[in-house]
Design a protein around this motif. Structure first.
Motif, PDB file in Angstrom:
ATOM      1  N   GLY A  53       0.827  -1.215  -0.058  1.00  8.57           N
ATOM      2  CA  GLY A  53       0.026   0.039   0.025  1.00  8.57           C
ATOM      3  C   GLY A  53       0.802   1.335  -0.009  1.00  8.57           C
ATOM      4  N   TYR A  54       1.929   1.005   0.376  1.00  9.59           N
ATOM      5  CA  TYR A  54       2.927   2.368   0.588  1.00  9.59           C
ATOM      6  C   TYR A  54       3.514   2.849  -0.745  1.00  9.59           C
ATOM      7  CZ  TYR A  54       6.178  -1.565   0.664  1.00  9.59           C
ATOM      8  OH  TYR A  54       7.009  -2.544   0.279  1.00  9.59           O
ATOM      9  N   TYR A  55       3.065   2.070  -1.604  1.00  9.68           N
ATOM     10  CA  TYR A  55       3.563   2.365  -3.162  1.00  9.68           C
ATOM     11  C   TYR A  55       2.505   3.432  -3.708  1.00  9.68           C
ATOM     12  CZ  TYR A  55       6.604  -1.940  -3.640  1.00  9.68           C
ATOM     13  OH  TYR A  55       7.690  -2.770  -3.830  1.00  9.68           O
ATOM     14  N   TYR A  56       1.300   3.432  -3.027  1.00  8.20           N
ATOM     15  CA  TYR A  56       0.427   4.202  -3.770  1.00  8.20           C
ATOM     16  C   TYR A  56       0.028   5.525  -2.959  1.00  8.20           C
ATOM     17  CZ  TYR A  56       0.138  -0.084  -6.082  1.00  8.20           C
ATOM     18  OH  TYR A  56       0.330  -1.313  -6.765  1.00  8.20           O
ATOM     19  N   GLY A  57       0.756   5.732  -1.685  1.00  8.56           N
ATOM     20  CA  GLY A  57       0.494   6.980  -1.059  1.00  8.56           C
ATOM     21  C   GLY A  57      -0.757   7.127  -0.626  1.00  8.56           C
TER      22      GLY A  57
END
Length: 117
Positions: free
Chosen positions: A74-78
């Protein structure tokens, strides 16, 4: 600034949707259903609906894989992670409902084919 961003996104979506490949339906379902009289006609319709159900289930499975990826990374998508997850969940739901509806139609036509002597 917000209105400029909104119109830029709207223009990009319009461009992307105009380039999308639209797959025309291979058969006129209304007349095919209306004209189905024989066992073979109903079996052909059942096969068509089963193929459509399988295609919808494959799309649902793909969205499930995407959803797992979104949850894992999820951290890839901010900040948009929640929106992306909700969108994928909604697509899974829609595709699974479509698969169920198509399988229901296939079963119905299989029953009709069985009733024809």
């Amino acid at each position: 600034m917000k209105s400029l961003t909104f119109f830029a996104i709207l223009a990009m979506l319009g461009l992307l949707s105009s380039c999308a490949h639209i797959d025309p339906h291979p058969m006129d379902m209304t007349s095919a259903i209306r004209e189905a009289k024989t066992k073979e006609d109903h079996n052909a319709l059942a096969r068509h609906y089963e193929a459509a159900a399988n295609a919808m289930q494959a799309k649902a499975n793909e969205q499930k894989r995407c959803l797992a990826e979104y949850q894992k990374h999820g951290y890839y998508y901010g900040r948009k992670t929640i929106d992306v997850k909700e969108h994928a969940q909604a697509l899974v739901h829609v595709y699974e409902e479509a698969a169920e509806a198509n399988m229901s139609m296939a079963k119905s036509h299989r029953r009709m084919a069985e009733e024809i002597r």
